[in-house]
Design an enzyme around this catalytic site. Structure first.
Site, PDB file in Angstrom:
ATOM      1  N   ARG A 213      40.118  71.993  23.093  1.00  0.00           N
ATOM      2  CA  ARG A 213      40.128  73.048  24.101  1.00  0.00           C
ATOM      3  C   ARG A 213      39.003  74.079  23.919  1.00  0.00           C
ATOM      4  NH1 ARG A 213      46.199  74.991  24.975  1.00  0.00           N
ATOM      5  NH2 ARG A 213      45.571  75.351  27.105  1.00  0.00           N
TER       6      ARG A 213
ATOM      7  N   ASP B 210      51.270  68.912  32.002  1.00  0.00           N
ATOM      8  CA  ASP B 210      52.356  69.709  31.426  1.00  0.00           C
ATOM      9  C   ASP B 210      53.731  69.082  31.652  1.00  0.00           C
ATOM     10  OD1 ASP B 210      50.545  71.514  30.485  1.00  0.00           O
ATOM     11  OD2 ASP B 210      50.942  73.062  31.977  1.00  0.00           O
TER      12      ASP B 210
ATOM     13  N   LYS C 133      55.211  80.804  34.270  1.00  0.00           N
ATOM     14  CA  LYS C 133      54.471  81.417  33.160  1.00  0.00           C
ATOM     15  C   LYS C 133      52.960  81.374  33.442  1.00  0.00           C
ATOM     16  CE  LYS C 133      53.440  78.782  29.409  1.00  0.00           C
ATOM     17  NZ  LYS C 133      52.038  78.711  28.990  1.00  0.00           N
ATOM     18  N   ASN C 134      52.492  80.202  33.854  1.00  0.00           N
ATOM     19  CA  ASN C 134      51.041  80.030  33.978  1.00  0.00           C
ATOM     20  C   ASN C 134      50.447  80.714  35.204  1.00  0.00           C
ATOM     21  OD1 ASN C 134      51.087  78.705  31.613  1.00  0.00           O
ATOM     22  ND2 ASN C 134      50.785  76.637  32.455  1.00  0.00           N
TER      23      ASN C 134
ATOM     24  N   ARG D 250      58.384  80.551  24.349  1.00  0.00           N
ATOM     25  CA  ARG D 250      57.126  80.960  24.975  1.00  0.00           C
ATOM     26  C   ARG D 250      57.141  80.633  26.472  1.00  0.00           C
ATOM     27  NH1 ARG D 250      52.251  78.168  22.643  1.00  0.00           N
ATOM     28  NH2 ARG D 250      51.485  79.287  24.441  1.00  0.00           N
TER      29      ARG D 250
ATOM     30  N   CYS E 185      48.465  76.182  21.940  1.00  0.00           N
ATOM     31  CA  CYS E 185      49.149  74.942  21.576  1.00  0.00           C
ATOM     32  C   CYS E 185      48.180  73.927  20.974  1.00  0.00           C
ATOM     33  CB  CYS E 185      49.785  74.326  22.813  1.00  0.00           C
ATOM     34  SG  CYS E 185      51.305  75.125  23.333  1.00  0.00           S
TER      35      CYS E 185
HETATM   36  C1  EPZ Z   1      45.996  75.515  31.670  1.00  0.00           C
HETATM   37  O1  EPZ Z   1      45.302  75.500  30.432  1.00  0.00           O
HETATM   38  C2  EPZ Z   1      47.453  75.677  31.336  1.00  0.00           C
HETATM   39  N1  EPZ Z   1      47.655  76.923  30.609  1.00  0.00           N
HETATM   40  C3  EPZ Z   1      47.920  74.502  30.493  1.00  0.00           C
HETATM   41  O2  EPZ Z   1      49.317  74.647  30.251  1.00  0.00           O
HETATM   42  C4  EPZ Z   1      47.680  73.214  31.269  1.00  0.00           C
HETATM   43  O3  EPZ Z   1      48.026  72.116  30.460  1.00  0.00           O
HETATM   44  C5  EPZ Z   1      46.206  73.112  31.666  1.00  0.00           C
HETATM   45  O4  EPZ Z   1      45.805  74.305  32.392  1.00  0.00           O
HETATM   46  C6  EPZ Z   1      45.909  71.912  32.548  1.00  0.00           C
HETATM   47  O5  EPZ Z   1      46.693  71.971  33.709  1.00  0.00           O
HETATM   48  C7  EPZ Z   1      47.835  78.054  31.286  1.00  0.00           C
HETATM   49  O6  EPZ Z   1      47.756  78.111  32.510  1.00  0.00           O
HETATM   50  C8  EPZ Z   1      48.152  79.277  30.501  1.00  0.00           C
HETATM   51  P1  EPZ Z   1      41.969  73.640  31.406  1.00  0.00           P
HETATM   52  P2  EPZ Z   1      43.713  75.633  30.390  1.00  0.00           P
HETATM   53  O7  EPZ Z   1      40.862  74.594  31.154  1.00  0.00           O
HETATM   54  O8  EPZ Z   1      43.274  76.501  31.489  1.00  0.00           O
HETATM   55  C9  EPZ Z   1      38.607  71.135  29.073  1.00  0.00           C
HETATM   56  C10 EPZ Z   1      51.233  74.989  28.938  1.00  0.00           C
HETATM   57  O9  EPZ Z   1      51.941  74.220  28.245  1.00  0.00           O
HETATM   58  N2  EPZ Z   1      37.786  72.363  28.966  1.00  0.00           N
HETATM   59  O10 EPZ Z   1      42.310  73.317  32.814  1.00  0.00           O
HETATM   60  O11 EPZ Z   1      43.375  76.006  29.006  1.00  0.00           O
HETATM   61  C11 EPZ Z   1      39.880  71.224  28.244  1.00  0.00           C
HETATM   62  O12 EPZ Z   1      39.651  70.974  26.894  1.00  0.00           O
HETATM   63  C12 EPZ Z   1      49.733  74.901  28.885  1.00  0.00           C
HETATM   64  O13 EPZ Z   1      51.722  75.839  29.690  1.00  0.00           O
HETATM   65  C13 EPZ Z   1      36.550  72.297  28.377  1.00  0.00           C
HETATM   66  O14 EPZ Z   1      36.084  71.234  27.953  1.00  0.00           O
HETATM   67  O15 EPZ Z   1      43.286  74.124  30.657  1.00  0.00           O
HETATM   68  C14 EPZ Z   1      40.740  70.205  28.935  1.00  0.00           C
HETATM   69  O16 EPZ Z   1      40.390  68.927  28.487  1.00  0.00           O
HETATM   70  C15 EPZ Z   1      49.260  73.934  27.872  1.00  0.00           C
HETATM   71  N3  EPZ Z   1      35.812  73.450  28.295  1.00  0.00           N
HETATM   72  C16 EPZ Z   1      40.331  70.331  30.399  1.00  0.00           C
HETATM   73  O17 EPZ Z   1      39.053  70.995  30.395  1.00  0.00           O
HETATM   74  C17 EPZ Z   1      36.258  74.633  28.757  1.00  0.00           C
HETATM   75  O18 EPZ Z   1      35.545  75.642  28.644  1.00  0.00           O
HETATM   76  C18 EPZ Z   1      41.278  71.112  31.273  1.00  0.00           C
HETATM   77  O19 EPZ Z   1      41.659  72.310  30.616  1.00  0.00           O
HETATM   78  C19 EPZ Z   1      37.528  74.681  29.372  1.00  0.00           C
HETATM   79  C20 EPZ Z   1      38.276  73.529  29.465  1.00  0.00           C
END
Ligand code: EPZ
Length: 430
Positions: free
Chosen positions: A131, A317, A22-23, A409, A126
């Site tokens: 986030r 995840d 999915k991702n 999803r 989610c």
């Molecule tokens: C991706 O989310 C995945 N989603 C998530 O999977 C996964 O948990 C996550 O990466 C971490 O591996 C998809 O690929 C669709 P991040 P993403 O930006 O990109 C912080 C699932 O169940 N951050 O890597 O949104 C954030 O809050 C989902 O399939 C900021 O602070 O995650 C987090 O603490 C859930 N500011 C960390 O970085 C920003 O602008 C990592 O988040 C962006 C992120």
């Protein structure tokens, strides 16, 4: 609303086909906005999030054609879908479409890069933490974008109609921000470097697709990506990488119930850290041609401490699913969540099975119990939902998982895949 009913206690034995990730599929679909030519994606999973993103892309003017069966296709194979964005008719991604899925915010990168402007609703998704999107917006600003936030929308504009290459360093690894800035930089004028880029296989899968489309990217698979902008990108045919989270989920499920399961299409290098942990719990993990074999016969589940980390570390995840497994271990394990600040919503639901889990800040201490008992449960996010399914498969008696739209999803034919391996699991409509 549909529910899933499980009668626990059966071992899992047989074969499970691992779907496309999915991702990976979501950002690849979004990349179709970067070119007026057709982008053909192979091995796209049948998931609610994919459908929802199709609606969003169609609203921007993307034509979407799902191909029919091909000779040799199996029932379990993924979809082949062509995305053609010959004319982007609307650069707004409205709240009604974006609010249910955070990844849909990522359209901001391609829209801004190709059209010079975009208006995208701030994301939902989610409930696993706040986030924010600051890394995305700072990254796009570095590329010259002017950004305003107004009434829940991000309004972004590239002065002169084109972004400019720049040096971007993310303060923390972010999968989504890497996807967005990388996509935006492919059409920017000049060279962009992204430091502290995410190494996740889904980022590599996207980068390889962009290269197939004519983008100039080096450093793929490392934390430093160098992207030389080009005037336009072409179409391509590209395959979605197998889902490492689905792989890990079924591997943990087999470990939980005992038995022997072959995970067809699984690629061990995409989740080596999780497999190493699984081996330490006492499970046999063998790489074979075409997939991965998981086997636990009779012996108990050893407790193992885990800390989530960006790739190649243990994936956040899989944290909820691993916690379900540890709930049945023969000792005490500590599970530390370092990526999201609020990703323990499954703890209270696992407790309903009789699990003994104590949360202190970012660490959950799980004391294994000899038996879980079936319960009525409900989850608040995708991976949490499937952790309840794993617990239910091993629990004594009946479990009903309510509010399963999260599962739809992200897990293709979940009940079908598990019941083929001997689980007593069914969907109850309504
Ligand atoms: C991706 O989310 C995945 N989603 C998530 O999977 C996964 O948990 C996550 O990466 C971490 O591996 C998809 O690929 C669709 P991040 P993403 O930006 O990109 C912080 C699932 O169940 N951050 O890597 O949104 C954030 O809050 C989902 O399939 C900021 O602070 O995650 C987090 O603490 C859930 N500011 C960390 O970085 C920003 O602008 C990592 O988040 C962006 C992120």
């Amino acid at each position: 609303m549909d529910r899933i009913r499980i009668v626990g206690g059966n071992q899992l034995n047989g074969e499970i086909h691992i779907s496309g990730a999915k991702n990976a599929a979501l950002p690849l679909m979004i990349a179709s906005l970067l070119t007026e030519e057709p982008l053909v994606l192979v091995n796209v999973p049948r998931l609610a999030d994919v459908k929802q993103l199709e609606r969003i892309l169609e609203n921007h003017g993307v034509d979407i054609a799902v191909h029919g069966r091909r000779r040799g296709d199996t029932e379990m194979g993924g979809q082949r879908i062509t995305f053609t964005a010959s004319d982007i008719v609307d650069t707004t991604a409205p709240y009604e479409l974006v609010s249910t899925m955070r990844a849909s915010f990522w359209v901001i990168g391609p829209l801004l890069a190709r059209e010079g402007h975009a208006k995208v609703s701030l994301p939902g998704g989610c409930a696993i933490g706040t986030r924010p999107v600051d890394f995305y917006l700072d990254g796009l600003r570095q590329l010259g974008a002017e950004i305003e936030i107004d009434a829940g929308y991000v309004l972004a504009r590239a002065p002169g109609g084109r972004l400019k290459g720049a040096s971007v360093r993310f303060p923390k690894v972010s999968v989504g921000a890497t996807h967005v800035v990388m996509m935006a930089a492919t059409l920017a004028e000049g060279t962009t470097t992204i430091e502290n880029a995410a190494l996740e296989p889904e980022v590599t899968n996207l980068a390889e697709c962009l290269v197939a489309m004519g983008a100039k990217i080096s450093g793929i698979g490392t934390g430093r990506l160098v992207i030389e902008g080009v005037e336009k990108l072409d179409g391509a045919i590209h395959e979605v990488v197998p889902d490492r989270i689905e792989t890990g989920t079924y591997a943990f499920a087999a470990a939980m119930t005992g038995g022997e399961v072959f995970l067809r299409n699984a690629r061990p290098e995409l989740l080596q850290s999780a497999l190493d942990v699984l081996v330490r719990t006492g499970v046999d993990v063998t790489t074979e041609e075409g997939g991965l074999r998981i086997k636990r016969n009779g012996n108990g589940i050893m407790p193992v401490d885990v800390e989530t980390d960006p790739f190649p570390g243990f994936p956040t995840d899989l944290q909820a699913q691993f916690m379900a497994l540890m709930a049945r271990s023969s000792g005490v394990s500590a599970i530390k969540e370092t990526i999201f600040e609020n990703r323990f919503m499954h703890v209270a639901e696992l407790a309903r099975f009789g699990a003994n889990i104590h949360v202190d800040g970012q660490t959950a201490t799980v004391t294994g119990v000899p038996e879980l008992k079936g319960a009525q449960v409900m989850a608040t996010d995708l991976r949490a939902s499937v952790s309840l399914v794993i617990a239910g498969l091993a629990a004594r008696g009946e479990t009903v998982v309510n509010r399963i739209y999260h599962l739809d999803r992200g897990f293709e034919r979940l009940e079908n895949k598990l019941s083929r391996c001997g689980a007593e699991i069914e969907r109850i409509a309504g």
